[in-house]
Scaffold this motif. Structure first.
Motif, short mmCIF file in Angstrom:
data_model
loop_
_atom_site.label_atom_id
_atom_site.label_comp_id
_atom_site.label_asym_id
_atom_site.label_seq_id
_atom_site.Cartn_x
_atom_site.Cartn_y
_atom_site.Cartn_z
N ALA A 121 -96.81 -88.11 -88.89
CA ALA A 121 -97.66 -87.91 -90.07
C ALA A 121 -98.49 -89.15 -90.37
CB ALA A 121 -96.79 -87.55 -91.27
N SER A 122 -97.96 -90.33 -90.09
CA SER A 122 -98.70 -91.57 -90.35
C SER A 122 -99.93 -91.69 -89.45
CB SER A 122 -97.78 -92.78 -90.13
OG SER A 122 -96.72 -92.78 -91.06
N TYR A 123 -99.85 -91.12 -88.26
CA TYR A 123 -100.99 -91.16 -87.34
C TYR A 123 -101.96 -90.01 -87.57
CZ TYR A 123 -99.28 -94.87 -84.26
OH TYR A 123 -98.90 -96.09 -83.73
N ALA A 124 -101.51 -88.93 -88.23
CA ALA A 124 -102.33 -87.72 -88.37
C ALA A 124 -103.72 -87.97 -88.95
CB ALA A 124 -101.57 -86.69 -89.22
N PRO A 125 -103.88 -88.73 -90.06
CA PRO A 125 -105.23 -88.95 -90.58
C PRO A 125 -106.16 -89.62 -89.58
CG PRO A 125 -103.59 -89.54 -92.22
CD PRO A 125 -102.85 -89.33 -90.94
N TRP A 126 -105.64 -90.59 -88.82
CA TRP A 126 -106.48 -91.30 -87.85
C TRP A 126 -106.87 -90.39 -86.69
CZ3 TRP A 126 -108.05 -95.84 -89.66
CH2 TRP A 126 -107.27 -96.45 -90.64
N LEU A 127 -105.93 -89.59 -86.22
CA LEU A 127 -106.20 -88.71 -85.10
C LEU A 127 -107.07 -87.52 -85.50
CD1 LEU A 127 -102.62 -88.66 -83.50
CD2 LEU A 127 -104.61 -89.98 -82.73
N ASN A 128 -106.96 -87.08 -86.75
CA ASN A 128 -107.73 -85.92 -87.21
C ASN A 128 -109.13 -86.26 -87.71
OD1 ASN A 128 -105.55 -84.27 -86.64
ND2 ASN A 128 -104.80 -84.25 -88.76
N LEU A 129 -109.30 -87.47 -88.26
CA LEU A 129 -110.55 -87.80 -88.95
C LEU A 129 -111.42 -88.81 -88.22
CD1 LEU A 129 -109.11 -88.07 -92.59
CD2 LEU A 129 -110.05 -86.07 -91.43
N ARG A 130 -110.94 -89.36 -87.16
CA ARG A 130 -111.73 -90.31 -86.37
C ARG A 130 -112.17 -89.67 -85.06
NH1 ARG A 130 -111.06 -96.01 -87.54
NH2 ARG A 130 -111.83 -96.19 -89.68
N GLU A 131 -113.28 -90.14 -84.55
CA GLU A 131 -113.80 -89.64 -83.27
C GLU A 131 -112.87 -90.07 -82.13
OE1 GLU A 131 -117.74 -90.13 -80.39
OE2 GLU A 131 -117.71 -91.00 -82.41
N LEU A 132 -112.52 -89.12 -81.27
CA LEU A 132 -111.64 -89.38 -80.14
C LEU A 132 -112.32 -88.95 -78.84
CD1 LEU A 132 -108.27 -87.98 -81.55
CD2 LEU A 132 -109.00 -90.37 -81.54
N GLY A 133 -111.91 -89.58 -77.76
CA GLY A 133 -112.40 -89.17 -76.45
C GLY A 133 -111.73 -87.89 -75.99
N PRO A 134 -112.22 -87.28 -74.89
CA PRO A 134 -111.67 -86.00 -74.40
C PRO A 134 -110.17 -86.06 -74.14
CG PRO A 134 -113.71 -86.54 -73.28
CD PRO A 134 -113.33 -87.76 -74.07
N TRP A 135 -109.71 -87.13 -73.48
CA TRP A 135 -108.28 -87.24 -73.19
C TRP A 135 -107.49 -87.58 -74.45
CZ3 TRP A 135 -104.75 -91.16 -73.83
CH2 TRP A 135 -103.49 -90.93 -73.26
N ALA A 136 -108.03 -88.50 -75.23
CA ALA A 136 -107.32 -88.98 -76.41
C ALA A 136 -107.10 -87.88 -77.44
CB ALA A 136 -108.08 -90.14 -77.04
#
Length: 250
Positions: A121-136
């Motif tokens: 849950a602590s990582y969820a905002p960063w992973l959901n709201l920031r731009e990520l690469g195809p693999w990431a």
């Protein structure tokens, strides 16, 4: 404040009377039995953060501008408040209702399980709201698989391999960080690393019951400090009204 409390606890180690604040260390396959002082400290050091975590999570929900921000706020809020609530309930039952052994055992397992979901849950905002690469982008769901595997491990091997349990927490804490550090927008990463440092330092006390008085309570303080730093980063760089960079439209 947390650092001051930790310093006070460490100073107790140098005083001969510290033995009354700590029981003898137990074998690796047994559970340490805290003293009355340690029980009280274990309850207080997480109970104090329940209300702030609820208020902080509610603030993120109010600041949400779109569906993904709202969902991320709920996920993070449940993980953050759930950690403090479950921990407080378990330590209270362990202290005051020692005859409820089955209930205490189940709550202890739940207390360990919730750590995995708190990390996710602590990582969820960063992973959901920031731009990520195809693999990431796969990390958005992979981290929940890791939390589920950790939960299954606790269910079958609770307190059996304590070192393995600690290693699992550390691996899950660091693995998503590789993805987060590779994001194009690096705002907030210094705070993420600072919070991670507190979590890592706290693990020294996580398995030091019987060696250091109030070891588990000190671990709680490190967790609270790390969570506070991470909350600040999420609020400032992902939800604050005047911070628009890094938010992605879904």
């Amino acid at each position: 404040m947390s650092c001051l409390c930790v310093l006070i606890f460490l100073l107790l180690l140098l005083h001969p009377v510290n033995l009354r604040f700590m029981n003898h260390r137990v074998p690796s396959n047994c559970r340490y039995q805290p003293t009355e002082y340690e029980h009280a400290a274990n309850c207080a050091t997480h109970a104090l953060w329940i209300i702030p975590s609820i208020l902080g999570s509610s603030m993120l929900h109010v600041l949400s501008d779109n569906q993904w921000e709202t969902i991320s706020a709920w996920i993070y809020g449940f993980g953050l408040t759930g950690l403090f609530i479950v921990s407080t309930i378990f330590h209270t039952i362990s202290w005051k209702k020692r005859h409820l052994r089955v209930v205490e055992h189940c709550l202890h397992m739940f207390d360990r399980m919730v750590i995995y979901f708190f990390i996710a849950a602590s990582y969820a905002p960063w992973l959901n709201l920031r731009e990520l690469g195809p693999w990431a982008s796969h990390m958005r769901w992979l981290i929940w698989i890791m939390a589920s595997v950790g939960t299954i491990y606790v269910f079958f091997f609770h307190e059996r391999y304590k070192l393995v349990e600690l290693v699992c927490y550390v691996i899950m804490g660091f693995f998503p960080a590789v993805v987060v550090l590779s994001m194009p927008n690096t705002d907030g990463l210094s705070e993420l690393m600072a919070g991670g440092v507190f979590y890592c330092l706290g693990t020294v006390f996580f398995k030091s019951d019987g060696r250091i008085p109030f070891a588990h309570a000190i671990w709680h303080l490190f967790v609270a400090t790390g969570a506070g730093i991470h909350y600040y980063a999420i609020w400032r760089y992902l939800y604050r009204p005047d911070t628009l960079e890094g938010k992605t439209s879904r």
